[in-house]
Scaffold this motif. Structure first.
Motif, PDB file in Angstrom:
ATOM      1  N   GLN A 439     -30.085   2.634  20.011  1.00  0.00           N
ATOM      2  CA  GLN A 439     -29.079   3.509  19.464  1.00  0.00           C
ATOM      3  C   GLN A 439     -29.762   4.307  18.023  1.00  0.00           C
ATOM      4  N   LEU A 470     -22.622   7.102  25.506  1.00  0.00           N
ATOM      5  CA  LEU A 470     -21.990   6.117  24.468  1.00  0.00           C
ATOM      6  C   LEU A 470     -20.635   6.041  24.793  1.00  0.00           C
ATOM      7  N   ALA A 479     -16.990   4.888  19.791  1.00  0.00           N
ATOM      8  CA  ALA A 479     -18.366   5.771  19.354  1.00  0.00           C
ATOM      9  C   ALA A 479     -17.834   6.932  18.559  1.00  0.00           C
TER      10      ALA A 479
END
Length: 710
Positions: A439, A470, A479
């Motif tokens: 990420q 996500l 998220a």
């Protein structure tokens, strides 16, 4: 992290990457005098104490030195000893429990809430915004910063979180005091250890511990750790000369030691001679030249293909790469890229987390030299092509990461089956693990692609794929901070390329997140801008959605007159398009705002229109909720008998829909109405019916107003 001999300095890795469980910390050599001075500096009376005041903030220790001097390794070793743990992660993480103190370490408990480490400089040399650093620290503390929060709000959240903790905050590679000061805990029980190239003027009471090269004995020890003690023992004087050629810099020693380890037949004298004969770059400061020569020695010894892969790693987002990144950049197979990256680790050119899904980090002290070499030896068109290949590979990985969660017979799964095996994930869990590990690099990749401006089509695809991945693996609520930044990137591209449809979509998404965090006025401004963009694009969905959202924002602000006006505009558009579900929902929204405004006649008409719309759609539960709201309005208007009749209609519809919880809730509402009409016996019957339907849960259930249905 592998059994590296020493941290080769440079900024810490991206926040969120973690050292694998049970990793062995790198062996630390020398710097005992500096460690003793730093320990003593903690106990030194500060300016507040000398002035007779209690200290209100954490003490700041500064370790100053050139990139490659081992300043990050020294800071990590100090943190390890102070925290009483066996290791301090090489990137943002808390120190792990259950590790005993090293020799001379403080007793466990000096900083019981752990060590937090974040980098303040990106691999491309740009300073990390305080907003991003603060969010990284909050994530490490398990605190979620609201999406869209600015630097001041996040910095305040950091100070509040650290006010009740005893942590050691390691801020690696600070550019100036402006990066450190907003993050300083207002808690004297915390300690801040910062590394920088020079002094941090602007923070009172900070005395830099300036470091240069290692002493000769420690430098030779470091070499011996890499190449074996035998090669040192046979020629100790030459080993000392080699350490001098490296300026005692740990990063240079690691590179030269890695080269010697890869060439077992070469002697220490051979490499010492080569180092001495390499010309210096007169444009560089004297202190930076030994590392530059060591890097040149290693780079020029690489095969042509490997050397090109190394240079292209300057394009790796956030300085983080995996085998797919290297494969896409160089246009080679994944297995070949993996082997080459592992060779680079042995040479000291990269660091790795050593996990099951290995991720490689370019040391911060080498990143500028990699960039300079890439620009000097590779043509701009080739660099742009490599960047495009990397982005395309990342998009395909993200699409695969999302598709693995779809049903087996879905079109996306069939498309996934056609991808190369190396791009497919075995199951959703492995895809989620990959997304979690990558990420930081993925977010950096999106930022860099948008800022570059030359590959906007790929950048838009990358952001869209990352948003979907996500959302499916972490959920939109969890998220939300990352999604906010990604929607902002979409908006940047849409404004630059004059894409009104995408601009409208980005503004709507950002406004929704603003509204969800209580920034209603900011959301209203964005909804209006989205309406303008939607009209420019002639996008009926965007304009209708924006008008409805403007109405919702006004309703949240308590301006029910404007709210009903905008809901009415949205309804008029839906009526022309024949969108029955949206029509029914908007009638309900109008009914709600008219109810809040006390316009009961208008409210009743709209709730009945909503109920009629749901009847035509065959949605019995929604029809029952709308009638229930109509009954509420009738009661407010002083028409209890009509309210009773309407509520009974709603109960019957809920019974027909076999929605037990809704039926029980409506029975309770009916009982309340009967109580107000003076019929407690009938009210008790309906409450008993509700209890039989739901037992003890019945009294806790509330009807969800149709005005909030989406």
């Amino acid at each position: 992290m592998t059994d590296q001999v020493v941290d080769t300095s440079g900024p810490a890795g991206a926040a969120g990457t973690e050292e694998p469980s049970g990793a062995v910390p790198p062996q630390f050599f020398g710097r005992e005098r500096e460690l003793k001075e730093l320990r003593a500096d903690i106990e030194r009376a500060g300016l507040d104490t000398l002035a007779g005041r209690g200290s209100a903030r954490a003490r700041v220790l500064l370790i100053a030195g050139r990139p490659g001097s081992g300043r990050s390794a020294l800071a990590a070793e100090l943190a390890r000893r102070l925290a009483g743990s066996a290791s301090v992660p090489g990137s943002a993480s808390s120190s792990g429990p259950g590790s005993g103190p090293a020799s001379g370490a403080a007793l466990p408990g000096d900083y019981p809430d752990g060590v937090l480490r974040v980098g303040l400089t990106d691999p491309d040399g740009h300073r990390v915004p305080t907003e991003r650093t603060a969010r990284d620290i909050l994530n490490l503390l398990g605190v979620t910063g609201p999406p869209g929060a600015d630097e001041d709000e996040l910095s305040e959240m950091v100070r509040e979180a650290l006010a009740v903790r005893r942590v050691l905050l390691l801020l690696d590679d600070a550019v100036d005091a402006g990066q450190v000061d907003p993050l300083m805990p207002d808690n004297p029980d915390c300690l801040v250890v910062a590394t920088a190239t020079g002094p941090l003027t602007g923070i009172p009471g900070v005395r830099p511990c300036t470091i240069g090269g290692l002493d000769a004995g420690s430098a030779v020890q470091l070499l011996g750790r890499i190449i074996g003690q035998v090669r040192i023992t046979v020629d100790p004087r030459t080993a000392e000369t080699l350490a001098e050629e490296c300026g005692g810099q740990p990063a240079a020693l690691v590179l030269v030691g890695g080269w010697l380890a890869a060439h077992p037949h070469a002697s220490v004298a051979d490499v010492t001679k080569q180092m001495h004969e390499l010309p210096d770059d007169v444009e560089q400061p004297t202190g930076a030249r030994p590392l530059a020569r060591a890097f040149r020695l290693v780079h020029e010894s690489l095969p042509q293909t490997a050397a090109r892969i190394l240079r292209l790693l300057a394009l790796a987002p956030a300085g983080l790469a995996d085998a797919h990144t290297a494969s896409a950049l160089a246009g080679c197979s994944v297995s070949a890229a993996q082997s080459t990256l592992d060779d680079f680790v042995g040479l000291g050119l990269l660091r790795t987390n050593g996990a099951a899904l290995p991720q490689y980090e370019v040391p911060g002290c080498l990143a500028p030299m990699l960039r300079a070499l890439l620009e000097d030896r590779d043509r701009p068109a080739e660099i742009e092509l490599a960047r495009a290949r990397m982005l395309e590979r990342t998009v395909r990985q993200l699409q695969s990461c999302r598709a693995v969660t779809d049903p087996e017979d879905s079109p996306s799964q069939r498309k996934l089956a056609g991808l190369p095996r190396s791009l497919r994930f075995a199951h959703a869990e492995s895809a989620a693990a990959w997304l979690r590990m990558r990420q930081p690099a993925l977010m950096a990749s999106a930022r860099i692609a948008v800022e570059n401006g030359e590959l906007d089509t790929l950048a838009r695809r990358l952001v869209a794929a990352l948003v979907r991945a996500l959302a499916v693996h972490r959920g939109t609520d969890e998220a939300a901070p990352e999604l906010y930044g990604l929607h902002q990137l979409v908006l940047d591209v849409a404004e630059r390329r004059d894409l009104p449809r995408e601009k409208a979509a980005a503004l709507l998404n950002l406004a929704d997140l603003d509204a969800g965090t209580g920034r209603t006025q900011e959301a209203l401004t964005r909804y209006r801008a989205a309406l303008d963009a939607g009209r420019e694009a002639k996008d009926l969905y965007a304009t209708g959605r924006a008008m409805e959202s403007v109405g919702g924002a006004y309703a949240e602000l308590g301006d029910f007159h404007r709210a009903s006006d905008w809901y009415g505009r949205a309804l008029a558009q839906r009526l022309t398009q024949g969108e029955r579900a949206d029509e029914a929902r908007l009638y309900g929204r109008l009914g709600a705002v008219h109810t809040y405004a006390g316009r009961y006649g208008e409210a009743l008409r709209n709730w009945r229109a909503a109920a009629a719309g749901y009847r035509r759609l065959g949605d019995l539960p929604a029809q029952a909720r709308a009638l229930s709201e109509a009954a509420r309005v009738q009661e407010y208007a002083g028409r209890p008998q009509e309210s009773l009749h309407t509520c009974r209609e709603a109960v019957e519809l809920a019974r027909q829909a076999q929605d037990v919880r809704l039926q029980a809730a409506l029975q309770l509402r009916l009982a309340d109405t009967l109580d107000r009409l003076g019929d407690p016996a009938a009210a008790r019957l309906h409450r008993g019916a509700a209890d039989r339907l739901l037992g003890e849960e019945g009294s806790a259930y509330e009807i969800r107003s149709a005005s909030t249905e989406s």
